[in-house]
Design a protein around this motif. Sequence first.
Motif, mmCIF file in Angstrom:
data_model
loop_
_atom_site.group_PDB
_atom_site.id
_atom_site.type_symbol
_atom_site.label_atom_id
_atom_site.label_comp_id
_atom_site.label_asym_id
_atom_site.label_seq_id
_atom_site.Cartn_x
_atom_site.Cartn_y
_atom_site.Cartn_z
ATOM 1 N N LEU A 126 -1.778 -39.723 23.407
ATOM 2 C CA LEU A 126 -3.070 -39.952 22.774
ATOM 3 C C LEU A 126 -2.815 -40.463 21.361
ATOM 4 C CD1 LEU A 126 -6.148 -39.791 22.532
ATOM 5 C CD2 LEU A 126 -5.884 -37.378 21.911
ATOM 6 N N ALA A 127 -3.273 -41.676 21.088
ATOM 7 C CA ALA A 127 -3.130 -42.273 19.758
ATOM 8 C C ALA A 127 -4.508 -42.385 19.112
ATOM 9 C CB ALA A 127 -2.484 -43.655 19.856
ATOM 10 N N PHE A 128 -4.506 -42.390 17.792
ATOM 11 C CA PHE A 128 -5.739 -42.458 17.026
ATOM 12 C C PHE A 128 -5.500 -43.359 15.815
ATOM 13 C CE2 PHE A 128 -8.019 -40.795 13.289
ATOM 14 C CZ PHE A 128 -9.317 -41.031 13.691
ATOM 15 N N ARG A 129 -6.334 -44.399 15.662
ATOM 16 C CA ARG A 129 -6.219 -45.290 14.506
ATOM 17 C C ARG A 129 -7.439 -45.110 13.606
ATOM 18 N NH1 ARG A 129 -6.249 -51.044 16.204
ATOM 19 N NH2 ARG A 129 -8.486 -50.881 15.867
ATOM 20 N N ASP A 130 -7.171 -44.711 12.370
ATOM 21 C CA ASP A 130 -8.211 -44.570 11.344
ATOM 22 C C ASP A 130 -8.339 -45.927 10.663
ATOM 23 O OD1 ASP A 130 -9.828 -43.971 9.189
ATOM 24 O OD2 ASP A 130 -8.681 -42.209 8.561
ATOM 25 N N ASP A 131 -9.470 -46.589 10.870
ATOM 26 C CA ASP A 131 -9.662 -47.938 10.326
ATOM 27 C C ASP A 131 -10.052 -47.964 8.861
ATOM 28 O OD1 ASP A 131 -8.928 -49.060 12.747
ATOM 29 O OD2 ASP A 131 -10.989 -49.305 13.455
ATOM 30 N N HIS A 132 -10.437 -46.812 8.300
ATOM 31 C CA HIS A 132 -10.806 -46.731 6.880
ATOM 32 C C HIS A 132 -10.297 -45.419 6.283
ATOM 33 C CE1 HIS A 132 -13.288 -50.297 7.138
ATOM 34 N NE2 HIS A 132 -13.805 -49.817 8.249
ATOM 35 N N THR A 152 -3.120 -54.009 8.601
ATOM 36 C CA THR A 152 -2.990 -53.558 7.226
ATOM 37 C C THR A 152 -4.262 -52.830 6.815
ATOM 38 O OG1 THR A 152 -1.546 -55.404 6.713
ATOM 39 C CG2 THR A 152 -2.622 -54.331 4.849
ATOM 40 N N GLY A 153 -4.090 -51.696 6.136
ATOM 41 C CA GLY A 153 -5.235 -50.918 5.681
ATOM 42 C C GLY A 153 -5.640 -49.808 6.627
ATOM 43 N N THR A 154 -4.941 -49.690 7.759
ATOM 44 C CA THR A 154 -5.250 -48.629 8.714
ATOM 45 C C THR A 154 -4.104 -47.623 8.741
ATOM 46 O OG1 THR A 154 -4.218 -49.750 10.607
ATOM 47 C CG2 THR A 154 -6.545 -50.243 10.168
ATOM 48 N N ASP A 157 -16.442 -42.976 15.834
ATOM 49 C CA ASP A 157 -16.734 -42.921 14.398
ATOM 50 C C ASP A 157 -16.350 -41.572 13.804
ATOM 51 O OD1 ASP A 157 -18.675 -41.224 15.387
ATOM 52 O OD2 ASP A 157 -20.362 -42.291 14.509
ATOM 53 N N ARG A 158 -15.481 -40.830 14.516
ATOM 54 C CA ARG A 158 -15.045 -39.525 14.018
ATOM 55 C C ARG A 158 -13.599 -39.257 14.434
ATOM 56 N NH1 ARG A 158 -20.037 -36.891 16.344
ATOM 57 N NH2 ARG A 158 -20.628 -38.894 15.607
ATOM 58 N N PRO A 159 -12.897 -38.441 13.649
ATOM 59 C CA PRO A 159 -11.493 -38.143 13.948
ATOM 60 C C PRO A 159 -11.368 -37.119 15.075
ATOM 61 C CG PRO A 159 -12.200 -36.885 12.052
ATOM 62 C CD PRO A 159 -13.364 -37.773 12.424
ATOM 63 N N PRO A 160 -10.122 -36.894 15.551
ATOM 64 C CA PRO A 160 -9.926 -35.883 16.591
ATOM 65 C C PRO A 160 -10.394 -34.493 16.159
ATOM 66 C CG PRO A 160 -7.951 -37.215 16.321
ATOM 67 C CD PRO A 160 -8.886 -37.586 15.212
ATOM 68 N N VAL A 161 -10.196 -34.161 14.883
ATOM 69 C CA VAL A 161 -10.685 -32.911 14.288
ATOM 70 C C VAL A 161 -11.076 -33.219 12.852
ATOM 71 C CG1 VAL A 161 -9.255 -31.383 15.708
ATOM 72 C CG2 VAL A 161 -8.395 -32.160 13.520
ATOM 73 N N PHE A 162 -11.994 -32.457 12.324
ATOM 74 C CA PHE A 162 -12.302 -32.578 10.905
ATOM 75 C C PHE A 162 -11.341 -31.655 10.167
ATOM 76 C CE2 PHE A 162 -16.227 -34.092 12.823
ATOM 77 C CZ PHE A 162 -16.417 -35.263 12.107
ATOM 78 N N GLY A 163 -10.665 -32.190 9.181
ATOM 79 C CA GLY A 163 -9.592 -31.462 8.516
ATOM 80 C C GLY A 163 -8.270 -32.054 8.972
ATOM 81 N N TRP A 207 -16.056 -39.554 6.760
ATOM 82 C CA TRP A 207 -16.452 -39.867 8.130
ATOM 83 C C TRP A 207 -17.962 -39.941 8.183
ATOM 84 C CZ3 TRP A 207 -13.082 -41.667 11.438
ATOM 85 C CH2 TRP A 207 -11.735 -41.461 11.140
ATOM 86 N N MET A 208 -18.575 -40.783 8.826
ATOM 87 C CA MET A 208 -18.400 -41.433 10.093
ATOM 88 C C MET A 208 -18.149 -42.928 9.840
ATOM 89 S SD MET A 208 -18.945 -38.701 11.544
ATOM 90 C CE MET A 208 -19.833 -37.798 12.752
ATOM 91 N N HIS A 209 -16.948 -43.374 10.179
ATOM 92 C CA HIS A 209 -16.592 -44.786 10.070
ATOM 93 C C HIS A 209 -15.747 -45.176 11.274
ATOM 94 C CE1 HIS A 209 -13.176 -42.796 7.877
ATOM 95 N NE2 HIS A 209 -12.478 -43.636 8.620
ATOM 96 N N PRO A 210 -15.573 -46.483 11.500
ATOM 97 C CA PRO A 210 -14.872 -46.934 12.703
ATOM 98 C C PRO A 210 -13.448 -46.397 12.827
ATOM 99 C CG PRO A 210 -16.020 -48.764 11.683
ATOM 100 C CD PRO A 210 -16.097 -47.611 10.714
ATOM 101 N N CYS A 211 -13.119 -46.051 14.069
ATOM 102 C CA CYS A 211 -11.771 -45.636 14.437
ATOM 103 C C CYS A 211 -11.599 -45.957 15.916
ATOM 104 C CB CYS A 211 -11.550 -44.154 14.153
ATOM 105 S SG CYS A 211 -12.654 -43.041 15.040
#
Length: 127
Positions: free
Chosen positions: A53-59, A22-24, A87-93, A64-68
């Motif tokens: 390829l999966a990506f989980r944004d934890d916050h 929950t929250g992700t 601590d960064r997404p696959p792309v910014f944007g 950014w920069m936060h856990p993922c």
Amino acid sequence: MRELLEPGIVRELVTHALPAPTGTVLYANQAPAGPGVAMLGPVEHSLSGPAILAFRDDHPGANWMHPCVYAFVDVSTGALLATVESDRPPVFGFLPDTWTVVSATDRVPDLVPPSSQDDHANTEESS
């Protein structure tokens, strides 16, 4: 361009392999990576066959920069092949249009365009 996997198949495989507390918000690329060397977040990884390829944004919603977490999920078996914390997404944007929202039960998936958010409102993890 690689053939895209159906969103429902991607959701099923990824939700069984990678928890989305929950929250992700959990995203996945419908264009499989591999076989061969592919990037798992900031790390090169060798794949013997196709993987999601999966990506989980934890916050989600935070700057950014936060856990993922990045993960590879085997397309044939659904097995979790590898994970990498970052601590960064696959792309910014916004993510490319080959990506889909897998799970966003109580958060807005802010890495897809607003027009796509309506399509994914109240997406729940299937169990």
